[in-house]
Design an enzyme around this catalytic site. Structure first.
Site, short mmCIF file in Angstrom:
data_model
loop_
_atom_site.label_atom_id
_atom_site.label_comp_id
_atom_site.label_asym_id
_atom_site.label_seq_id
_atom_site.Cartn_x
_atom_site.Cartn_y
_atom_site.Cartn_z
N LYS A 59 -4.84 -1.32 3.69
CA LYS A 59 -3.59 -0.92 3.04
C LYS A 59 -2.32 -1.39 3.76
CE LYS A 59 -4.57 0.33 -0.16
NZ LYS A 59 -5.22 -0.60 -1.13
N ALA A 60 -2.45 -2.40 4.62
CA ALA A 60 -1.28 -2.90 5.33
C ALA A 60 -0.63 -4.07 4.60
CB ALA A 60 -1.66 -3.32 6.73
N GLY A 61 -1.14 -4.41 3.40
CA GLY A 61 -0.57 -5.54 2.68
C GLY A 61 -1.44 -6.79 2.80
N LYS A 88 -10.32 -12.91 4.57
CA LYS A 88 -9.66 -11.70 5.08
C LYS A 88 -10.67 -10.76 5.69
CE LYS A 88 -8.58 -7.84 1.98
NZ LYS A 88 -7.70 -7.37 0.90
N HIS A 112 -10.93 -6.53 7.49
CA HIS A 112 -10.31 -5.30 7.98
C HIS A 112 -10.99 -4.87 9.29
CE1 HIS A 112 -7.87 -4.83 4.48
NE2 HIS A 112 -8.85 -4.53 3.67
N SER A 171 -0.99 5.24 1.44
CA SER A 171 -1.59 4.21 0.58
C SER A 171 -3.11 4.32 0.59
CB SER A 171 -1.15 2.84 1.09
OG SER A 171 -1.63 1.83 0.25
N TYR A 219 4.45 -5.44 7.88
CA TYR A 219 4.71 -5.22 6.45
C TYR A 219 6.19 -4.96 6.23
CZ TYR A 219 4.34 -2.83 1.89
OH TYR A 219 4.49 -2.44 0.57
N SER A 276 6.18 -11.55 -4.98
CA SER A 276 6.94 -10.29 -4.98
C SER A 276 6.08 -9.19 -5.61
CB SER A 276 8.23 -10.45 -5.78
OG SER A 276 7.92 -10.68 -7.14
N PHE A 277 6.39 -7.97 -5.28
CA PHE A 277 5.64 -6.82 -5.81
C PHE A 277 5.65 -6.84 -7.34
CE2 PHE A 277 5.18 -2.45 -7.22
CZ PHE A 277 4.05 -2.05 -6.54
P1 A3P Z 1 1.14 1.06 -1.63
O1 A3P Z 1 -0.11 1.82 -1.92
O2 A3P Z 1 2.00 1.75 -0.63
O3 A3P Z 1 1.89 0.67 -2.86
P2 A3P Z 1 -3.94 -3.94 0.91
O4 A3P Z 1 -3.76 -5.15 0.07
O5 A3P Z 1 -4.10 -4.25 2.36
O6 A3P Z 1 -5.03 -3.07 0.36
O7 A3P Z 1 -2.57 -3.11 0.83
C1 A3P Z 1 -2.17 -2.53 -0.40
C2 A3P Z 1 -0.75 -2.05 -0.24
O8 A3P Z 1 0.12 -3.19 -0.18
C3 A3P Z 1 -0.29 -1.21 -1.44
O9 A3P Z 1 0.70 -0.32 -0.93
C4 A3P Z 1 0.33 -2.29 -2.31
O10 A3P Z 1 1.21 -1.81 -3.30
C5 A3P Z 1 1.06 -3.11 -1.26
N1 A3P Z 1 1.40 -4.45 -1.74
C6 A3P Z 1 0.60 -5.37 -2.31
N2 A3P Z 1 1.30 -6.45 -2.67
C7 A3P Z 1 2.60 -6.21 -2.34
C8 A3P Z 1 3.81 -6.94 -2.48
N3 A3P Z 1 3.85 -8.12 -3.08
N4 A3P Z 1 4.95 -6.37 -2.01
C9 A3P Z 1 4.94 -5.15 -1.41
N5 A3P Z 1 3.81 -4.41 -1.26
C10 A3P Z 1 2.64 -4.94 -1.72
#
Ligand code: A3P
Length: 313
Positions: A65-67, A124, A126, A156, A211, A246-247
């Site tokens: 969940k770090a992006g 990737k 973890h 997250s 992140y 972008s998100f």
């Molecule tokens: P949130 O649950 O806080 O929204 P991972 O990919 O390591 O599983 O991490 C998922 C987290 O990264 C989620 O956080 C997700 O929304 C966020 N995320 C994925 N893509 C993103 C982006 N383009 N910009 C910002 N956050 C992103």
């Protein structure tokens, strides 16, 4: 009918999408060298441990969940020079496979997919640093590490557990927070994970990113990634990559937002994979007293580390 989750995954993804709705069993956690993992990691451990990295492999490493998906999309966009069609050739977990992903020997595993992939490969993980296959260091591979502050990672991870049936039941928010602080969650303690990678960053070719920094200035951080990958990317392509990663764009991109997985595996009606993508959402979840307990525990865990996260305490 209840079937083993690996069969449903492949059936639903590749052969029988109409099989959606069959119950997937949530896994138990198993210890590997004292770190808890879901069965889908532990079941293939010897193969993962003996994985043969190649010198031009690029590894993305994060605590869950770090992006990591964000970084997978960014590196794929860089390596495809911003080509949006190429970057929609497959779901992100197929374009940049998860090294330790395992369901069954008869079906594609992370290592199995990687064995057939052309170089330079991107993947990737973890895994905490001490469990990364030795060959990555023997081959002097590059790693991009993304770290995210503990509180937002916890929030997250909680929502991800609610959504994803490949994770154990999270229980209540309070219970899950306790388990997170005790490190009794999949992939182990957040604290050891980030500290371990932080300490390793000067010994290996590791680009350590945050992140929060990518959120603050995606262009600046994407340029760092491109430079680390030794890719020259034109200015207009960088702008394109900033936009496509972008998100807002990833949220609506089926090849990045995990909607290609059936609801029996990831029920996004409960919570979207691309949930909020914000810094500081923890403030909407923590109570005042929980926050105090968390901070006190955090200080004890991180006291001897020079690793600092910005504006999160
Ligand atoms: P949130 O649950 O806080 O929204 P991972 O990919 O390591 O599983 O991490 C998922 C987290 O990264 C989620 O956080 C997700 O929304 C966020 N995320 C994925 N893509 C993103 C982006 N383009 N910009 C910002 N956050 C992103």
């Amino acid at each position: 009918m209840v079937l083993p989750s690996f069969r449903i995954l492949e059936m639903e993804l590749d052969y029988h999408p109409e099989a959606r709705g069959i119950t997937v069993r949530r896994p138990q956690l198993k210890l590997l060298e004292d770190v808890p993992f879901p069965a889908w990691v532990a079941g293939n451990w010897e193969t993962v441990k003996n994985f043969q990295a190649k010198p031009d492999d690029l590894l993305i490493a994060t605590y869950p969940k770090a992006g990591s998906t964000w970084m997978q999309e960014i590196v794929d966009l860089i390596s495809q020079n911003g080509d949006v069609v190429m970057c929609k050739r497959a779901p992100i977990y197929r374009r940049v496979p998860v090294l330790e992903y395992f369901m069954d020997n008869t079906l594609p595993t992370g290592t199995g997919v990687l064995a057939k992939m052309e170089s330079p490969r991107m993947m990737k993980t973890h895994l905490p640093i001490q469990l990364v296959p030795k060959s990555f260091w023997e081959q002097d591979c590059k790693t991009i590490l993304v770290a995210r502050n503990a509180k937002d990672s916890l929030v997250s991870y909680f929502h991800f557990h609610r959504t994803c049936n490949l994770m154990p039941e999270p229980g209540t928010w309070h219970k899950f927070s306790q388990k997170f602080m005790e490190g009794k969650v999949s992939f182990g303690p957040w604290y050891d994970h980030v500290k371990g990678w932080w300490e390793a960053k000067d010994k290996h070719r590791i680009l350590f990113l945050f992140y929060e920094d990518i959120k603050e200035n995606p262009r600046r951080e994407i340029l760092k990634v491109a430079e680390f990958m030794e890719k020259v990317v034109e200015e207009d392509v960088i702008e394109k990559i900033v936009h496509l990663s972008s998100f807002k764009v990833m949220k609506d991109n089926p090849m990045a937002n995990y909607t290609t997985l059936p609801a029996s595996i990831m029920n996004q009606n409960i919570s979207r994979f691309m949930r909020k993508g914000q810094v500081g959402d923890w403030k909407n979840h923590f109570t005042v007293s929980q926050n105090e307990d968390f901070d006190e525990h955090y200080e004890r865990q991180m006291v001897n580390s020079s690793l600092k996260f910005r504006n999160v305490l």
